[in-house]
Design an enzyme around this catalytic site. Structure first.
Site, mmCIF file in Angstrom:
data_model
loop_
_atom_site.group_PDB
_atom_site.id
_atom_site.type_symbol
_atom_site.label_atom_id
_atom_site.label_comp_id
_atom_site.label_asym_id
_atom_site.label_seq_id
_atom_site.Cartn_x
_atom_site.Cartn_y
_atom_site.Cartn_z
ATOM 1 C CE LYS A 116 -3.195 -2.813 -0.148
ATOM 2 N NZ LYS A 116 -3.804 -3.170 -1.445
ATOM 3 N N GLY A 164 -7.867 -2.749 2.784
ATOM 4 C CA GLY A 164 -9.049 -3.105 3.068
ATOM 5 C C GLY A 164 -9.538 -2.914 4.646
ATOM 6 C CD GLU A 288 -6.491 -0.236 0.525
ATOM 7 O OE1 GLU A 288 -6.981 -1.334 -0.179
ATOM 8 O OE2 GLU A 288 -6.454 -0.273 1.771
ATOM 9 C CG ASN A 290 -9.389 -3.108 -4.712
ATOM 10 O OD1 ASN A 290 -8.766 -3.158 -3.726
ATOM 11 N ND2 ASN A 290 -10.464 -2.394 -4.604
ATOM 12 N NE ARG A 292 -11.621 -7.644 -5.030
ATOM 13 C CZ ARG A 292 -10.950 -6.566 -4.154
ATOM 14 N NH1 ARG A 292 -9.595 -6.467 -4.001
ATOM 15 N NH2 ARG A 292 -11.806 -5.977 -3.590
ATOM 16 N NE ARG A 337 -21.157 -6.236 -1.513
ATOM 17 C CZ ARG A 337 -19.852 -6.279 -1.259
ATOM 18 N NH1 ARG A 337 -19.136 -7.178 -0.568
ATOM 19 N NH2 ARG A 337 -18.703 -5.638 -1.885
HETATM 20 C C1 MV4 Z 1 -8.406 6.260 5.509
HETATM 21 C C2 MV4 Z 1 -9.630 7.034 6.394
HETATM 22 C C3 MV4 Z 1 -9.306 8.232 6.681
HETATM 23 N N1 MV4 Z 1 -8.082 8.949 6.643
HETATM 24 N N2 MV4 Z 1 -7.290 7.051 5.475
HETATM 25 C C4 MV4 Z 1 -10.421 2.047 5.318
HETATM 26 C C5 MV4 Z 1 -10.058 0.778 4.453
HETATM 27 C C6 MV4 Z 1 -8.490 1.333 3.955
HETATM 28 N N3 MV4 Z 1 -8.730 0.988 2.547
HETATM 29 C C7 MV4 Z 1 -8.270 2.547 4.322
HETATM 30 N N4 MV4 Z 1 -9.532 2.923 4.999
HETATM 31 C C8 MV4 Z 1 -9.505 4.453 5.468
HETATM 32 N N5 MV4 Z 1 -8.596 5.136 5.059
HETATM 33 C C9 MV4 Z 1 -7.223 8.205 5.863
HETATM 34 N N6 MV4 Z 1 -6.045 8.966 5.780
HETATM 35 C C10 MV4 Z 1 -10.724 6.007 6.628
HETATM 36 C C11 MV4 Z 1 -10.638 4.816 6.293
HETATM 37 C C12 MV4 Z 1 -11.956 4.221 6.537
HETATM 38 C C13 MV4 Z 1 -12.683 3.732 5.619
HETATM 39 C C14 MV4 Z 1 -12.592 3.906 4.235
HETATM 40 C C15 MV4 Z 1 -13.286 3.701 3.144
HETATM 41 C C16 MV4 Z 1 -14.488 2.877 3.365
HETATM 42 C C17 MV4 Z 1 -14.807 2.653 4.750
HETATM 43 C C18 MV4 Z 1 -13.906 3.069 5.879
HETATM 44 C C19 MV4 Z 1 -14.157 2.802 7.175
HETATM 45 C C20 MV4 Z 1 -13.419 3.161 8.265
HETATM 46 C C21 MV4 Z 1 -12.095 3.984 7.886
#
Ligand code: MV4
Length: 448
Positions: A116, A164, A288, A290, A292, A337
């Site tokens: 990541k 994730g 991120e 993905n 897939r 879902r």
């Molecule tokens: C974050 C964030 C807030 N600030 N990064 C959760 C999954 C992972 N892919 C990254 N995630 C997050 N990164 C920063 N700098 C909040 C989340 C996050 C979140 C992101 C997308 C969908 C649901 C989420 C639930 C909790 C936290």
């Protein structure tokens, strides 16, 4: 270049892939665990090979057995679906070593996007907006504290090998930094065998919006607009839609172009998704990528009127993308879902035998599922048993159509998330499009 595709997966996605293969005149091979002997993917494939006992670690994750199944059946391509081995660079490389075409990106791209921190650096270098934070991995607590001071609290400590939502810690102030840094790093080390972490500014109440991409591995990348994925609990999405109610033409163009630039920079091959955080100001940041096909790909298929699995196969066959413009998006699609879970008991799993099964139908209604009446849902895998997708001219009509379809959907014998969806789709804030990734934390389900 290939004629017979082995589907290294189970459930609805295995069936979904088999359907497209057959439309394209490709032969199919299913693999299955002993728990899935009665599954529809086994029946609908041209051939099927049992690869082991129920536990995924002894079946769907066993590269050796999957390669052996491809060899004995003469399958010359593998489609990994989602989950399981779909983002396993090793597996992709092993397929190549055996002369089997892996339908997806190269091992190098999978590895790069699986790291990541490196993925973020790569995207930033390609001009994709990223959340302010450390440049790459942070080696020591002292270095981390310096960086956190520079960007200001709250900050997130994220595992490079995570993703994730796994291996992530929020740090509210400098007092907490050392503890959270060490917890994140130790957890990442235990879970992934790699304790490296990086730091970024915490984005409060973000939306999760992602761009669907397709690359031909020859430098051409096309985007298919966005999906809104903020309705999730514990990093499990429950509802996805396209377009996002907060994305206008301008934002779509900017996000789409950013995602395409990022994918072009790695000469991306196959279907992929760039996930963005969108803050309250409408600014977006790479989260991120993905590598897939995703669970929620059908909402894009419905609004872009296309078959993304067919596109995956075409680019794997070496067909270039002749029309790289963004796809035309029309109307609105929503996916719910349907999980075998009890939403009134904290979404606890509810495996077992389905007694009655009556899926909804009618114009604009699609049900992707592998289950049927008398099917026994095994307890070993994820709890999703169907995806209900609707398409209509606009969001309000799509919500109404979804409520009608949910009302028609009869599943007895197990608990499902259908009652949750009915209440969500009647919620005023949801109807207004006024929600973010924290929405379900305060959403109150009423006993029915
Ligand atoms: C974050 C964030 C807030 N600030 N990064 C959760 C999954 C992972 N892919 C990254 N995630 C997050 N990164 C920063 N700098 C909040 C989340 C996050 C979140 C992101 C997308 C969908 C649901 C989420 C639930 C909790 C936290």
């Amino acid at each position: 270049m290939f004629n017979k595709v082995l589907i290294a997966n189970r459930g609805e996605i295995a069936l979904r892939i088999i359907r497209t293969c057959h439309e394209m005149g490709l032969k199919t091979v299913a693999v299955y665990s002993t728990a899935d002997a009665d599954s529809l993917h086994v029946r609908f494939a041209d051939e099927a090979v049992c690869i082991g006992p129920p536990q995924s670690s002894e079946s769907y994750l066993r590269t050796d057995r999957i390669i052996a199944a491809a060899e004995v059946t003469g399958a010359d391509a593998v489609h990994p679906g989602y989950g399981f081995l779909s983002e396993n660079a090793e597996f992709s490389a092993i397929c190549a070593d055996h002369g089997i075409k892996f339908i997806g990106p190269s091992p190098e791209t999978i590895r790069l996007m699986g790291d990541k921190s490196l993925a973020k650096e790569t995207m930033a270098a390609a001009g994709v907006p990223t959340v302010p934070g450390s440049e790459g991995v942070v080696e020591t607590v002292e270095e981390g504290i310096k960086i956190a001071r520079g960007i200001g609290y709250p900050v997130m400590v994220k595992a490079s090998a995570g993703g994730g939502g796994r291996g992530m810690r929020l740090v509210e102030s400098e007092n907490d930094f050392e503890k959270q840094y060490r917890t994140a790093s130790n957890e990442a080390d235990a879970a992934f065998g790699d304790g490296s972490v990086y730091i970024e500014k915490f984005v409060e109440k973000p939306r999760h919006v992602e761009i669907q991409l397709l690359g031909d591995g020859k430098g051409v990348v096309k985007h298919f607009g966005e999906r809104e994925c903020s309705i999730q609990r514990r990093h499990q999405k429950l509802v996805e839609e396209s377009p996002s109610p907060i994305v206008d033409e301008g934002l779509r163009k900017r996000m789409g172009e950013a995602a395409v630039r990022g994918a072009e920079a790695v000469n991306y091959e196959g279907a992929g998704t760039v996930e963005f955080l969108v803050d309250a100001h409408g600014d977006f940041y790479f989260m991120e990528m993905n590598t897939r096909i995703q669970v929620e790909h059908p909402v894009t298929e419905e609004v872009a009127d296309c078959d993304l699995v067919q596109y995956q196969i075409l680019v794997a066959l070496g067909e270039g993308i002749t029309n790289p413009d963004p796809a035309q998006i029309e109307g609105h699609a929503i996916e719910c879902r349907i999980n075998a879970e009890n939403p009134f008991k904290n979404f606890s799993p509810s495996p077992g035998k389905i007694i009655n099964f009556h899926p909804p139908g009618g114009h604009g209604v699609r049900v992707d599922t592998h289950v049927y009446a008398n099917y026994v849902i095994p307890p070993y895998y994820d709890s999703m048993i169907a995806k209900l997708i609707v398409r209509a001219k606009n969001r309000n009509l799509a919500i109404k159509k979804m409520l009608r379809a949910l009302d028609e959907f009869i599943i007895t014998g197990v608990h499902t998330t259908i009652p949750f969806h009915m209440q969500l789709l009647r919620n005023e804030k949801f109807i207004e499009g006024d929600f973010d990734t924290t929405f379900l934390q305060t959403f109150k389900l009423e006993q029915d």
